[in-house]
Design a protein around this motif. Sequence first.
Motif, PDB file in Angstrom:
ATOM      1  N   ALA A  61       7.283  57.659-121.826  1.00 24.26           N
ATOM      2  CA  ALA A  61       8.520  58.394-121.540  1.00 24.26           C
ATOM      3  C   ALA A  61       8.607  59.604-122.466  1.00 24.26           C
ATOM      4  O   ALA A  61       8.471  59.471-123.686  1.00 24.26           O
ATOM      5  CB  ALA A  61       9.732  57.491-121.736  1.00 24.26           C
ATOM      6  N   LYS A 109      15.606  56.297-118.745  1.00 25.78           N
ATOM      7  CA  LYS A 109      14.213  55.895-118.527  1.00 25.78           C
ATOM      8  C   LYS A 109      13.948  54.485-119.071  1.00 25.78           C
ATOM      9  O   LYS A 109      13.384  53.631-118.385  1.00 25.78           O
ATOM     10  CB  LYS A 109      13.247  56.870-119.208  1.00 25.78           C
ATOM     11  N   THR A 156      11.106  62.815-123.325  1.00 27.28           N
ATOM     12  CA  THR A 156      12.490  63.213-123.051  1.00 27.28           C
ATOM     13  C   THR A 156      12.883  64.506-123.772  1.00 27.28           C
ATOM     14  O   THR A 156      12.309  64.855-124.802  1.00 27.28           O
ATOM     15  CB  THR A 156      13.463  62.092-123.483  1.00 27.28           C
ATOM     16  N   SER A 185       6.952  59.224-117.281  1.00 25.38           N
ATOM     17  CA  SER A 185       8.255  59.707-116.845  1.00 25.38           C
ATOM     18  C   SER A 185       8.688  60.825-117.778  1.00 25.38           C
ATOM     19  O   SER A 185       8.834  60.624-118.978  1.00 25.38           O
ATOM     20  CB  SER A 185       9.280  58.571-116.856  1.00 25.38           C
ATOM     21  N   GLU A 235      16.253  58.943-110.854  1.00 25.96           N
ATOM     22  CA  GLU A 235      16.717  58.105-111.960  1.00 25.96           C
ATOM     23  C   GLU A 235      18.078  57.525-111.590  1.00 25.96           C
ATOM     24  O   GLU A 235      18.734  57.998-110.669  1.00 25.96           O
ATOM     25  CB  GLU A 235      16.809  58.930-113.250  1.00 25.96           C
TER      26      GLU A 235
END
Length: 459
Positions: free
Chosen positions: A139, A153, A141, A217, A442
């Motif tokens: 992940a 996430k 971000t 992600s 999401e």
Amino acid sequence: MKAHDGMYIDGAWRPAAGRDTIAVVNPADEQVIAEVPAGGAEDVDAAVRAARAALPAWAATAPAERIAALRDVLVARKDEIAGTVTAELGAPLPFSQAVHAGVPVLVAGSYAELAASYAFEEKVGNSTVYAEPVGVVGAITPWNYPLHQIVAKVAPALAAGCTVVLKPAEDTPLTAQLFAEAVHEAGVPAGVFNLVTGLGPVAGQALAEHDGVDLVSFTGSTAVGKQIGATAGAAVKRVALELGGKSANVILPSADLAKAVGVGVANVMGNSGQTCSAWTRMLVHTSQYDEAVALAAEAAAKYGDRIGPLVNAKQRARVRGYIEKGVAEGARLVAGGPEAPREQGYFVSPTVFADVTPEMAIAQEEIFGPVVSLIRYEDEDDALRIANGTVYGLAGAVWAGDDAEAVAFARRMDTGQVDINGGRFNPLAPFGGYKQSGVGRELGSHGLAEYLQTKSLQF
Ligand code: NAP
Ligand code: MG
């Protein structure tokens, strides 16, 4: 909070492999408030190995129990979360409390409930279809909603039975460290969640490229998103991309103009305009245009001192550059402008442009600052063409005398989310982009499904 000088890997804070650090700066006064380690490929590798080792046991746990305790830990630490976000992002404290600390509580709670109610097993004719975790999630971000982006996430990934390595934004690593503490406190076993702080092109890239990651992600800029999508595609990895936006706020002639303009301006100014889904283009019918411009200028002027700074000097320079470009392209400034409103801190005044035409850079490109552009339309088809006339399609708003009229327009928009007559945020509604605003969704059950893959058994 006190910054950790290590990485959260395999259930403990461990020293980083190298000695590089990242200085965390308070954007309101430009002072360094902490240092965190800048991890590299070795740290990412250790974290991915821990996540891989923890996967089989975690995937075998009962979904309802996986993140059942997380919401309450976030609630108990909400003041610390709000204070930390204010310190490293610069958001005014009331906004940090309500949004930056409040929304992650809603989202974590929604995933605890979904994990308990979701149908992980389904009968289809002579088959049983199982929804199984995709595996190890990388992940990555951004800083704009530092905790929300992480929780949106990590909560569904953990609820799905995946394990996670998180690389948060370099500007907001303290919120990420706080989240790691919360996960630990919530009793999530060692290795299931891991945190590597570091720079995007170093730690972020190492994570996206790592063979041991099954799904990447990413939320952030379109430029980096394209690169990550290409890397994931080449390795046949699942990928979710939450990228930029240039959303339209369409005010139809039958709408309550004052309300639509007021809410529209506030929507852009909140979080200092650093919201990917912000309605940065306000579309107004030619007959109401002058009135809307006056209302918007007034609303922005009133916003005045309540606005926080931008996250860093680079973002401020970028936003000022766009304001100067807007002036150079012939748009008319009716509030704010490129000048620094204060001597200290990365502030930009709430800015409103009138006489913006759809092809101008300020109407096409993501500014990511407190800047709203008022664009005139002649009729509904013209409004639709303008609304859909960018490479983005993340969000939007439609205002009309009744919901049915607004819905009819919204159904023709190429975008992933539309607020009808000021509709409220729904943590269960799928969020994500059409066109270059991204791939995947999401939040809610759609967000959970991103972290699941199916296995069919035939009888
Ligand atoms: P960014 O560079 O795309 O950052 C997003 C995340 O990706 C950060 O964690 C970043 O690390 C990491 N990253 C950067 N380069 C990477 C690489 N080569 N490989 C893997 N990961 C990488 O965005 P930004 O620089 O923070 O902001 C720039 C612009 O992006 C903004 O002006 C705005 O237009 C857009 N943006 C959009 C959103 C959104 O929600 N859609 C959020 C933030 C920004 P570092 O923090 O170390 O860079
Ligand atoms: Mg960056």
